[in-house]
Each structure stands twice: as C-alpha cells, then as structure tokens.
Design a protein around this motif. Structure first.
Motif, PDB file in Angstrom:
ATOM      1  N   PRO A   1     -27.358  23.108  12.096  1.00 57.22           N
ATOM      2  CA  PRO A   1     -25.926  23.416  12.206  1.00 57.22           C
ATOM      3  C   PRO A   1     -25.101  22.163  11.976  1.00 57.22           C
ATOM      4  CG  PRO A   1     -26.911  23.269  14.383  1.00 57.22           C
ATOM      5  CD  PRO A   1     -28.036  23.126  13.405  1.00 57.22           C
ATOM      6  N   THR A   2     -23.938  22.339  11.380  1.00 57.89           N
ATOM      7  CA  THR A   2     -23.107  21.181  11.035  1.00 57.89           C
ATOM      8  C   THR A   2     -21.704  21.226  11.632  1.00 57.89           C
ATOM      9  OG1 THR A   2     -22.378  22.290   9.000  1.00 57.89           O
ATOM     10  CG2 THR A   2     -24.315  20.861   8.833  1.00 57.89           C
TER      11      THR A   2
ATOM     12  N   GLY B   1     -26.489  26.815   4.086  1.00 56.49           N
ATOM     13  CA  GLY B   1     -25.621  27.942   3.773  1.00 56.49           C
ATOM     14  C   GLY B   1     -24.991  27.871   2.400  1.00 56.49           C
ATOM     15  N   LEU B   2     -24.630  26.672   1.928  1.00 58.28           N
ATOM     16  CA  LEU B   2     -23.951  26.545   0.639  1.00 58.28           C
ATOM     17  C   LEU B   2     -24.844  27.032  -0.505  1.00 58.28           C
ATOM     18  CD1 LEU B   2     -21.394  25.595  -0.786  1.00 58.28           C
ATOM     19  CD2 LEU B   2     -22.431  23.324  -1.003  1.00 58.28           C
TER      20      LEU B   2
ATOM     21  N   GLU C   1     -22.364  33.060  10.326  1.00 53.85           N
ATOM     22  CA  GLU C   1     -21.837  31.750   9.932  1.00 53.85           C
ATOM     23  C   GLU C   1     -22.939  30.715   9.713  1.00 53.85           C
ATOM     24  OE1 GLU C   1     -18.638  33.992  11.949  1.00 53.85           O
ATOM     25  OE2 GLU C   1     -20.731  33.522  12.408  1.00 53.85           O
ATOM     26  N   MET C   2     -24.101  30.921  10.317  1.00 49.69           N
ATOM     27  CA  MET C   2     -25.238  30.024  10.089  1.00 49.69           C
ATOM     28  C   MET C   2     -26.141  30.537   8.969  1.00 49.69           C
ATOM     29  SD  MET C   2     -24.834  27.549  12.241  1.00 49.69           S
ATOM     30  CE  MET C   2     -23.054  27.694  12.442  1.00 49.69           C
TER      31      MET C   2
ATOM     32  N   PRO D   1     -19.171  22.068  14.646  1.00 48.70           N
ATOM     33  CA  PRO D   1     -18.977  22.460  16.045  1.00 48.70           C
ATOM     34  C   PRO D   1     -18.037  23.662  16.155  1.00 48.70           C
ATOM     35  CG  PRO D   1     -18.808  20.075  15.811  1.00 48.70           C
ATOM     36  CD  PRO D   1     -18.848  20.647  14.410  1.00 48.70           C
ATOM     37  N   GLY D   2     -18.334  24.508  17.112  1.00 43.25           N
ATOM     38  CA  GLY D   2     -17.522  25.705  17.300  1.00 43.25           C
ATOM     39  C   GLY D   2     -18.309  26.779  18.026  1.00 43.25           C
ATOM     40  N   THR D   3     -17.701  27.947  18.145  1.00 45.64           N
ATOM     41  CA  THR D   3     -18.309  29.086  18.827  1.00 45.64           C
ATOM     42  C   THR D   3     -18.512  30.211  17.830  1.00 45.64           C
ATOM     43  OG1 THR D   3     -17.212  28.473  20.899  1.00 45.64           O
ATOM     44  CG2 THR D   3     -18.067  30.723  20.731  1.00 45.64           C
ATOM     45  N   TYR D   4     -19.726  30.790  17.827  1.00 46.83           N
ATOM     46  CA  TYR D   4     -20.081  31.808  16.851  1.00 46.83           C
ATOM     47  C   TYR D   4     -20.774  32.979  17.565  1.00 46.83           C
ATOM     48  CZ  TYR D   4     -19.495  27.664  13.930  1.00 46.83           C
ATOM     49  OH  TYR D   4     -19.006  26.530  13.338  1.00 46.83           O
ATOM     50  N   ALA D   5     -20.666  34.155  16.965  1.00 44.29           N
ATOM     51  CA  ALA D   5     -21.264  35.354  17.544  1.00 44.29           C
ATOM     52  C   ALA D   5     -22.717  35.504  17.103  1.00 44.29           C
ATOM     53  CB  ALA D   5     -20.465  36.591  17.135  1.00 44.29           C
ATOM     54  N   ILE D   6     -23.570  35.873  18.047  1.00 42.24           N
ATOM     55  CA  ILE D   6     -24.963  36.222  17.767  1.00 42.24           C
ATOM     56  C   ILE D   6     -25.084  37.737  17.890  1.00 42.24           C
ATOM     57  CG2 ILE D   6     -27.361  35.951  18.489  1.00 42.24           C
ATOM     58  CD1 ILE D   6     -26.604  33.246  19.651  1.00 42.24           C
ATOM     59  N   LEU D   7     -25.559  38.384  16.852  1.00 41.54           N
ATOM     60  CA  LEU D   7     -25.584  39.838  16.789  1.00 41.54           C
ATOM     61  C   LEU D   7     -27.016  40.362  16.749  1.00 41.54           C
ATOM     62  CD1 LEU D   7     -22.902  40.187  13.957  1.00 41.54           C
ATOM     63  CD2 LEU D   7     -22.498  40.105  16.426  1.00 41.54           C
ATOM     64  N   CYS D   8     -27.173  41.630  17.079  1.00 44.25           N
ATOM     65  CA  CYS D   8     -28.425  42.344  16.850  1.00 44.25           C
ATOM     66  C   CYS D   8     -28.186  43.324  15.714  1.00 44.25           C
ATOM     67  CB  CYS D   8     -28.892  43.087  18.099  1.00 44.25           C
ATOM     68  SG  CYS D   8     -30.419  44.045  17.839  1.00 44.25           S
TER      69      CYS D   8
END
Length: 240
Positions: A195-196, A16-17, A176-177, A198-205
């Motif tokens: 992935p680096t 991502g960076l 976020e990914m 930890p946490g919860t992220y939204a997956i979208l269409c």
C-alpha cells in the motif's frame, strides 16, 4: 488521462497502475473491434457485389491470425500480472497478517514479537468469549498474537496476507488496493501487495455467504510507518 473515461476507484497500491493500464487497454481494444465490426457491416451493405473470386487468406485467415496474436498477447500479460501477487512469493521482510472470514465478519491477526502465529483449533472458536479464531492457549506462540476487527497497515511496506475462512467461501476485496481473492475453508491463500496512500478504505465480501452477507465488511486503514509502529506497540502492550 487514459483512465478518466471509466472513472476507476483511486489507486492506493504499487501494483494497481499496471492493472489499471491493462484493464483500460482491453476496454479500448474491445471498443475498437466493436466499431470495426459495425464499419464492415456498413460497407457490406453499400458495396456492390463482384463476380471475381475472393481470396480467403485476405478476408478470413489474416484477420483471424491477427486477432489470435492480439488476444494471446493480452492473455500472457494478464497472467503475469496475476502471478506477480499470487504465485511470486513476498519478500522476507514483508509484514505478515492473517485474514479470516467468518459469517459475517473479518478478523485480522498479527504475530507478536516472536514473529510466529500461534496454533488455532476449530473446537476452541468462541467469539462471545473473546476467542473468535480459536487460539490454543497451550501454544506459547499464541500468547502474543494480536487480533483486530480492523486491518491496519503501514504505507510503503510490503504486506503478505494469509487468507482463511472458517465456514463458507468469502470474497476478500479492497477495490482501491486492486485486491480480490476468495478465502476458502481448509486452505491458506497468500496474497501480497504494497500500500502507498494513507487513508481509510472499505473491505468487502464479494461472495454471497449467507443472509448476513450484506453487512460483512470491515475497514482498512493505511498509516504512516511511525503511526503504525505506535499502534502496534499499543496493541502488544494491551495483549500483555
């Protein structure tokens, strides 16, 4: 500091960076060119006209050559960043996960201890009967496959996603990914990342896939490796 003006989503992956830096670089260059264009127009309004001949190479050929070189360099860099996750294969130790989009849900399948995905058949798809992907019960590799409506991944381990779609084109996106890829019916598209955080992220269409498009989302949870191993073992035990 350079990312702060545009307030990008938090970055939770290793690639991502580099993508963020390239995006911000493009935005700064566009801003600089916009300012330069207005400066040239302003100078043209104030400058006095001269009867002396103008050298085209200085006012046309040189700027055009510089712009061609600039945008060519940006294009090559962008293509390499794209190829790193699309055309360069994942490592042999990458975690294999199948992602399937269907109106209007995402399903995630993990291979069992045999490390092999079982066969799926469209005629066997029956979400109401607990078989949303159409797993073939006659295939011994299907018996230990785990299907989840939530994508659970371990931190700091490469993941190879296999994107599929059952009906129409769906847009698989996790901001976020820094992931965004269409899932196309009849095709299996690979996308790998690490992935680096930890946490919860939204997956979208991100593709308009029908009347229920607005509710087609899912959750990605990144867990520490030990917690992921515990979760996977519980899923495999439940499947047996």
């Amino acid at each position: 500091m350079i990312l702060r003006p545009w307030l990008l989503p938090a970055d939770g992956s290793t690639h991502g960076l580099a993508l963020d830096h390239h995006l911000i670089l493009n935005l700064w260059i566009a801003l600089a060119l916009l300012a330069l264009a207005h400066l040239i127009l302003f100078i043209g309004l104030l400058a006095k006209r001269s009867a002396e001949p103008t050298h085209l190479w200085r006012i046309e050929y040189l700027p055009l050559s510089a712009l061609a070189l600039l945008f060519g360099t940006l294009t090559l860099k962008a293509e390499r960043l794209w190829a790193a996750t699309r055309y360069t294969g994942a490592s042999l130790t990458a975690l294999q996960v199948e992602v399937t989009g269907v109106q209007f849900a995402w399903y995630f399948r993990y291979p069992g201890p045999d490390a092999t995905f079982g066969t799926t058949r469209p005629g066997l798809v029956a979400a109401g009967e607990g078989n949303p992907l159409g797993l073939d019960p006659t295939d011994p590799h299907s018996a230990d496959d785990n299907i989840s409506s939530e994508l659970i991944l371990p931190a700091n381990r490469e993941v190879d996603l296999r994107l599929n779609a059952q009906d129409v084109i769906h847009g698989f996106s996790i901001p976020e990914m820094r992931l965004k890829q269409n899932a196309v019916p009849g095709q299996t598209i690979h996308l790998h990342f690490t992935p680096t955080t930890p946490g919860t992220y939204a997956i979208l269409c991100t593709q308009l896939c029908g009347l229920g498009h607005y509710r087609m989302n899912a959750t990605l949870r990144i867990l520490p490796p030990d917690q992921f191993a515990t979760w996977l073992a519980a899923k495999q035990k439940a499947a047996q």
